[in-house]
Design a protein around this motif. Structure first.
Motif, mmCIF file in Angstrom:
data_model
loop_
_atom_site.group_PDB
_atom_site.id
_atom_site.type_symbol
_atom_site.label_atom_id
_atom_site.label_comp_id
_atom_site.label_asym_id
_atom_site.label_seq_id
_atom_site.Cartn_x
_atom_site.Cartn_y
_atom_site.Cartn_z
ATOM 1 N N ASP A 38 1.044 -1.240 -0.021
ATOM 2 C CA ASP A 38 0.058 -0.039 0.031
ATOM 3 C C ASP A 38 0.736 1.212 0.052
ATOM 4 O O ASP A 38 0.357 2.380 0.021
ATOM 5 C CB ASP A 38 -0.979 -0.093 1.083
ATOM 6 C CG ASP A 38 -1.986 -1.134 1.127
ATOM 7 O OD1 ASP A 38 -2.410 -1.564 0.082
ATOM 8 O OD2 ASP A 38 -2.472 -1.581 2.066
ATOM 9 N N THR A 39 2.212 1.002 0.112
ATOM 10 C CA THR A 39 2.997 2.231 0.017
ATOM 11 C C THR A 39 3.080 3.024 -1.246
ATOM 12 O O THR A 39 3.093 2.350 -2.116
ATOM 13 C CB THR A 39 4.595 1.819 0.775
ATOM 14 O OG1 THR A 39 4.375 1.357 1.672
ATOM 15 C CG2 THR A 39 5.304 2.965 0.685
ATOM 16 N N ASN A 69 5.334 -1.773 -7.431
ATOM 17 C CA ASN A 69 4.449 -0.604 -7.772
ATOM 18 C C ASN A 69 4.950 0.657 -6.847
ATOM 19 O O ASN A 69 4.547 1.718 -7.088
ATOM 20 C CB ASN A 69 2.847 -0.832 -7.264
ATOM 21 C CG ASN A 69 2.239 -1.657 -8.182
ATOM 22 O OD1 ASN A 69 2.478 -1.617 -9.410
ATOM 23 N ND2 ASN A 69 1.300 -2.342 -7.774
ATOM 24 N N ILE A 70 5.995 0.462 -6.247
ATOM 25 C CA ILE A 70 6.448 1.437 -5.360
ATOM 26 C C ILE A 70 7.389 2.518 -6.323
ATOM 27 O O ILE A 70 7.827 2.302 -7.183
ATOM 28 C CB ILE A 70 7.605 0.814 -4.444
ATOM 29 C CG1 ILE A 70 8.038 1.957 -3.110
ATOM 30 C CG2 ILE A 70 8.951 0.831 -5.122
ATOM 31 C CD1 ILE A 70 8.867 1.305 -1.888
ATOM 32 N N VAL A 71 7.085 3.788 -6.001
ATOM 33 C CA VAL A 71 7.642 4.950 -6.565
ATOM 34 C C VAL A 71 8.714 5.640 -5.685
ATOM 35 O O VAL A 71 8.415 5.837 -4.497
ATOM 36 C CB VAL A 71 6.626 5.928 -6.702
ATOM 37 C CG1 VAL A 71 7.234 7.280 -7.518
ATOM 38 C CG2 VAL A 71 5.608 5.345 -7.986
ATOM 39 N N SER A 114 4.994 8.318 1.693
ATOM 40 C CA SER A 114 4.520 7.576 2.941
ATOM 41 C C SER A 114 5.685 6.902 3.842
ATOM 42 O O SER A 114 5.328 6.613 4.724
ATOM 43 C CB SER A 114 3.933 5.972 2.219
ATOM 44 O OG SER A 114 2.896 6.437 1.197
ATOM 45 N N ALA A 115 6.991 7.114 3.205
ATOM 46 C CA ALA A 115 8.073 6.922 4.102
ATOM 47 C C ALA A 115 9.353 7.245 3.433
ATOM 48 O O ALA A 115 9.207 7.882 2.141
ATOM 49 C CB ALA A 115 8.533 5.027 3.930
ATOM 50 N N VAL A 175 10.875 -2.481 5.794
ATOM 51 C CA VAL A 175 10.059 -3.558 5.301
ATOM 52 C C VAL A 175 9.698 -4.689 6.202
ATOM 53 O O VAL A 175 8.594 -5.474 6.162
ATOM 54 C CB VAL A 175 10.562 -4.263 3.887
ATOM 55 C CG1 VAL A 175 10.710 -3.062 2.771
ATOM 56 C CG2 VAL A 175 11.592 -5.002 4.045
ATOM 57 N N GLY A 176 10.490 -4.639 7.259
ATOM 58 C CA GLY A 176 10.146 -5.457 8.294
ATOM 59 C C GLY A 176 10.471 -6.912 8.036
ATOM 60 O O GLY A 176 10.046 -8.176 8.589
ATOM 61 N N LYS A 177 11.601 -7.213 7.055
ATOM 62 C CA LYS A 177 12.014 -8.826 6.892
ATOM 63 C C LYS A 177 13.414 -8.454 6.193
ATOM 64 O O LYS A 177 13.832 -7.498 5.887
ATOM 65 C CB LYS A 177 10.885 -9.325 5.789
ATOM 66 C CG LYS A 177 10.906 -8.493 4.514
ATOM 67 C CD LYS A 177 9.878 -9.292 3.415
ATOM 68 C CE LYS A 177 8.560 -9.351 4.022
ATOM 69 N NZ LYS A 177 7.586 -9.650 2.878
#
Length: 369
Positions: A38-39, A69-71, A114-115, A175-177
């Motif tokens: 969703d980012t 899909n990340i930008v 978003s980040a 990303v938590g991984k």
């Protein structure tokens, strides 16, 4: 460009801590936000030189593969922005040292990001720019205590571990991984495939010799480079590359060598230098951004190390080899700062024969690949 960078460092040291204090805030709750499907848009801050930008590419490629899909928006210095434009031409790259007002306006647009991932290790102003975005997820290294109140996620930094792995830790936090990094070798090959040949390049077989190095303690004597040139195979052309400041050193190499040498120092923009690296059989030179660029272009390198750490910055085995002297005082460079040294014995004690032997090994590997 170097003058601008020096001014920015001085301002960061004098004014930066106070500005950090203004923007800092205590974290009232633990943040669990992560980069996910969703980012929308992620800002990546990368001051520094060409080598820093190239070392960042494996982590960026991995995250983009995980989230197609990340930008990305990239906030860079002008000296390394071309690397991001080469690798990611469809994303926005901003230069805060050439257009600071427009950059600040973009950062202050509420909800734009978003980040934010700040890959700078120590500078204050990069953390301030990160905080300006008010992004819900802001990740940075926890080295500089002035900056800690400007991030939502803090990541430890190991000064002895490979730099690309340190950048990866930032994105793993985001990303938590765990993230598996691709090989640095060839990571720019697709981006460079469409570039035309650099003008004035020689025939199909040549060795590229990088004359320069922005830090004096990393530079090797021109007479030594000339001796290495004389030991290269006769059927291989020799090309010199570097900045305008390296032209006197290039002239000295040509003066002391018996070989015919093509001198392109100070004549090529970064894109054409990248094409030159791409087509070379081998690159020889000091620990520098050009050495990282050559490896990313798929060219093997013989890299001379003095004050910097080959375990951190050296080429992986598939990219070439480092030549160094293991002295009690080296490596002494940390966080991009090199201790003042009266004689730089670490780089001066490397002999032309040692470099020539490494060159022979790497050329043999090139022929077998």
């Amino acid at each position: 460009m170097k003058f601008k960078s020096n001014i920015m460092r001085v301002a960061d040291k004098i004014v930066g801590p106070a500005v950090c204090a203004v923007f800092s805030r205590a974290q009232k709750r633990i943040e669990y936000r992560r980069i996910d499907t969703d980012t929308r848009r992620v800002l990546v801050i990368r001051p520094g030189g060409i080598g820093d930008a190239v070392m960042l590419l494996p982590a960026l490629v991995s995250v983009q593969n995980m989230f197609p899909n990340i930008v990305f928006d990239f906030l860079c210095e002008s000296r390394n922005s071309e690397i991001m434009r080469l690798a990611f031409p469809h994303f926005v790259t901003m230069e805060f040292d050439t257009s600071p007002i427009s950059v600040i306006k973009r950062l202050l647009e509420r909800g734009r990001y978003s980040a934010v991932v700040d890959t700078e290790q120590f500078h204050n102003f990069s953390a301030v720019m990160c905080a300006m975005t008010r992004a819900p997820l802001r990740v940075g290294f926890k080295i500089n205590t002035n900056r800690r109140g400007l991030y939502t996620h803090l990541v430890g930094y190991d000064p002895d571990a490979p730099e690309d792995r340190q950048f990866c830790r930032l994105f793993e936090s985001a990303v938590g991984k765990e993230i598996k990094l691709p090989h640095k070798k060839n990571i720019l090959c697709d981006a460079l495939a469409g570039l035309p040949d650099a003008p004035s390049r020689p025939g199909s077989s040549y060795v590229l010799l990088h004359v320069g190095g922005s830090i004096p303690g990393k530079r090797w004597a021109s007479e030594n480079y000339a001796k290495v040139c004389d030991k290269l195979p006769e059927n291989m052309d020799i090309v010199l590359t570097g900045s305008k400041e390296d032209c006197p050193g290039a002239a000295e190499i040509i003066k002391h060598s018996h070989r015919r040498i093509t001198n392109l120092c100070g004549k090529l923009p970064l894109r054409q230098t990248a094409a030159l690296c791409r087509d070379a059989d081998l690159l020889i030179g000091p620990d520098s951004g050009i050495a990282h660029l050559a490896a990313a272009a798929g060219t093997r390198c013989v890299v001379l190390f003095g004050p910097s750490d080959p375990d951190k910055w050296g080429p992986p085995e598939e990219c070439g080899e480092a030549v160094r002297k293991k002295l009690p005082c080296s490596p002494c460079s940390i966080f991009g700062l090199t201790k003042p040294c009266s004689d730089c014995v670490c780089i001066k004690s490397i002999t032309p024969d040692e470099v020539a032997e490494a060159v022979k090994r790497q050329l043999d590997l090139c022929r077998n690949e």
